[in-house]
Design a protein around this motif. Sequence first.
Motif, short mmCIF file in Angstrom:
data_model
loop_
_atom_site.label_atom_id
_atom_site.label_comp_id
_atom_site.label_asym_id
_atom_site.label_seq_id
_atom_site.Cartn_x
_atom_site.Cartn_y
_atom_site.Cartn_z
N VAL A 76 0.84 -1.20 0.00
CA VAL A 76 0.00 0.00 0.00
C VAL A 76 0.87 1.25 0.00
CG1 VAL A 76 -1.75 1.28 1.29
CG2 VAL A 76 -1.84 -1.23 1.21
N LEU A 77 0.51 2.21 -0.85
CA LEU A 77 1.23 3.49 -0.90
C LEU A 77 0.79 4.36 0.27
CD1 LEU A 77 1.75 5.76 -4.03
CD2 LEU A 77 1.19 6.72 -1.81
N ILE A 78 1.77 4.77 1.09
CA ILE A 78 1.53 5.70 2.18
C ILE A 78 2.55 6.82 2.10
CG2 ILE A 78 0.39 4.10 3.76
CD1 ILE A 78 3.07 3.58 5.09
N GLN A 79 2.22 7.95 2.71
CA GLN A 79 3.05 9.15 2.62
C GLN A 79 3.59 9.55 3.99
OE1 GLN A 79 0.57 11.48 -0.90
NE2 GLN A 79 0.13 11.98 1.23
N SER A 80 4.82 10.05 4.00
CA SER A 80 5.35 10.78 5.15
C SER A 80 5.05 12.26 4.93
CB SER A 80 6.86 10.58 5.28
OG SER A 80 7.16 9.24 5.62
N ASP A 86 3.03 10.02 12.04
CA ASP A 86 2.52 8.82 11.40
C ASP A 86 2.25 9.09 9.92
OD1 ASP A 86 0.27 10.41 11.76
OD2 ASP A 86 -0.46 9.23 13.44
N ARG A 87 2.02 8.00 9.19
CA ARG A 87 1.91 8.10 7.74
C ARG A 87 0.45 8.03 7.30
NH1 ARG A 87 7.33 4.43 6.49
NH2 ARG A 87 8.75 5.94 7.42
N LEU A 88 0.20 8.53 6.09
CA LEU A 88 -1.16 8.73 5.62
C LEU A 88 -1.33 8.21 4.21
CD1 LEU A 88 -1.46 12.51 6.64
CD2 LEU A 88 -2.35 10.56 7.94
N LEU A 89 -2.57 7.89 3.85
CA LEU A 89 -2.91 7.70 2.45
C LEU A 89 -2.95 9.05 1.76
CD1 LEU A 89 -5.88 5.13 2.54
CD2 LEU A 89 -3.45 4.66 2.16
N PRO A 90 -2.71 9.10 0.45
CA PRO A 90 -2.91 10.36 -0.27
C PRO A 90 -4.35 10.83 -0.11
CG PRO A 90 -1.81 8.73 -1.65
CD PRO A 90 -2.27 8.01 -0.43
N GLY A 91 -4.53 12.13 0.09
CA GLY A 91 -5.87 12.67 0.22
C GLY A 91 -5.93 13.82 1.18
N GLY A 92 -7.15 14.26 1.47
CA GLY A 92 -7.31 15.39 2.39
C GLY A 92 -8.76 15.84 2.45
N GLU A 175 3.87 -3.31 3.34
CA GLU A 175 3.12 -4.54 3.50
C GLU A 175 1.88 -4.25 4.35
OE1 GLU A 175 1.98 -8.55 3.55
OE2 GLU A 175 3.39 -7.50 2.24
N PRO A 176 0.68 -4.72 3.93
CA PRO A 176 -0.53 -4.36 4.68
C PRO A 176 -0.44 -4.61 6.18
CG PRO A 176 -1.13 -5.40 2.61
CD PRO A 176 0.36 -5.48 2.71
N ALA A 177 0.18 -5.70 6.59
CA ALA A 177 0.24 -6.03 8.02
C ALA A 177 1.05 -5.02 8.82
CB ALA A 177 0.82 -7.43 8.21
N THR A 178 1.91 -4.23 8.17
CA THR A 178 2.72 -3.25 8.91
C THR A 178 2.01 -1.91 9.10
OG1 THR A 178 3.79 -2.33 6.91
CG2 THR A 178 4.80 -4.29 7.91
N LEU A 179 0.83 -1.74 8.49
CA LEU A 179 0.15 -0.44 8.56
C LEU A 179 -0.18 -0.01 9.98
CD1 LEU A 179 -2.19 -0.72 5.44
CD2 LEU A 179 -0.02 0.54 5.64
N PRO A 180 -0.62 -0.92 10.89
CA PRO A 180 -0.91 -0.45 12.25
C PRO A 180 0.30 0.13 12.97
CG PRO A 180 -2.01 -2.54 11.85
CD PRO A 180 -1.10 -2.30 10.68
N THR A 191 -7.84 1.61 6.29
CA THR A 191 -7.10 1.18 5.10
C THR A 191 -7.22 -0.32 4.90
OG1 THR A 191 -5.55 3.02 5.40
CG2 THR A 191 -4.85 1.22 3.98
N LEU A 192 -7.06 -1.11 5.96
CA LEU A 192 -7.18 -2.56 5.83
C LEU A 192 -8.61 -2.96 5.46
CD1 LEU A 192 -4.94 -3.77 8.78
CD2 LEU A 192 -4.52 -4.12 6.33
N SER A 193 -9.60 -2.30 6.03
CA SER A 193 -10.98 -2.61 5.67
C SER A 193 -11.24 -2.29 4.20
CB SER A 193 -11.95 -1.81 6.55
OG SER A 193 -11.88 -2.24 7.90
N ALA A 194 -10.72 -1.17 3.73
CA ALA A 194 -10.89 -0.80 2.33
C ALA A 194 -10.16 -1.77 1.41
CB ALA A 194 -10.40 0.63 2.09
N LEU A 195 -8.98 -2.22 1.82
CA LEU A 195 -8.22 -3.18 1.00
C LEU A 195 -8.96 -4.51 0.92
CD1 LEU A 195 -5.69 -3.73 -0.63
CD2 LEU A 195 -4.50 -4.28 1.50
N ARG A 196 -9.53 -4.97 2.03
CA ARG A 196 -10.33 -6.20 2.00
C ARG A 196 -11.55 -6.02 1.11
NH1 ARG A 196 -9.71 -6.09 8.22
NH2 ARG A 196 -7.73 -7.19 8.54
#
Length: 369
Positions: A76-80, A86-92, A175-180, A191-196
């Motif tokens: 998953v693409l996340i941003q610093s 903490d890191r975020l998905l693109p958006g706002g 890796e999805p499991a590292t997102l928390p 993010t995990l709910s949306a990916l599922r």
Amino acid sequence: MPELTDEAVTDEAPGGGDTTDRAATDDGCPRTDDGCPRTGGDGRAGTWMTPRAYAASRATLWTGAVVLVTDSDGRVLIQSVDYRPDRLLPGGAVDAGEAPSAAAAREVREELGIDGRFPRGLAVDWIPSDAPGIPPEMGFPGEVLYVYDGGTWPAERIDSVRLPAQEITAIHFAEPATLPALMDPGDARRTLSALRARIGGAGAALLEDGRPTAPTALDRLGVLRTPRPRQHWDWCPGPVPAHLPVRDRAGWLFAPDGRVLVLIARATGAARLPSPTAGTVTGSAPLGYRYDGRGAHLRAAARLTGLAPAADPAYARLLATPEQVRELSDWGPAGERELAAVHSARIRLSLPAAARTPPAELPEEGIRW
């Protein structure tokens, strides 16, 4: 919704007539269609509210939009960013008068320098006003946040990302499991709910604080909550050479609708293919093997005719499309070649291509086709 009336309207029409629609009654009181009296606080019939009063009664919420993007390995693409750790998905934030999907496209353009449209929604999340980590002085009223599907980006599109001079300091594929561990807890859940939901293919999930209101089998089993075993091994069609040891055997076992059997570990949410002998099968044939540098991981394909009662309570048995099985696994570029071989085997078995539907858990008592 209550019946609205203009604040300036009186009970008297310009011609002197009564504007209240009154049924003929013995007591002269206005009545509903079923004959019961009803009056508002000002004497009007009905549940009357002025537009100003109705507007004041409605909840105020912020609106936001983010985009979920993955690479070809399902990361998953996340941003610093320069304003929080903490890191975020693109958006706002969605601007006043702006559609959420337009806001998603604008934010990706501003933050990553990538033009695109993202019309497909993956989730709509309600974030409560008392969500942790938000400064009280912000007066946060709660938020409705839309998650859009940014798709899988190839290497050339990732290479074309251009970050702005401020705000976004880096992008990462996680890796999805590292997102928390990398994101705010609510952001990671969302993010995990949306990916599922994307893998399941049933449409946008409705979330409350990142949790689905109607969990699917993937949600209930917590898939992707632990790291997927990395199996970036070469795919080799044909039989295993005599000099190579066979390290394990797994089967692409097809149900009549073209879906295949996949096992999900209840303790970890990890997905794996079953043994070629996991059910009653016909038409079994070698498919090829994965070579890990030391030995072969044999793959066979067959048509399932039945499953006995579940013998191992540690695993849930699901039917999923071959593509969904790959998305729940980390097979690297060779996964596409294996997937092509799987579909060739499906055609040989005279089975249809399965439509993407949510993976369904099979009954513990077994099933026959």
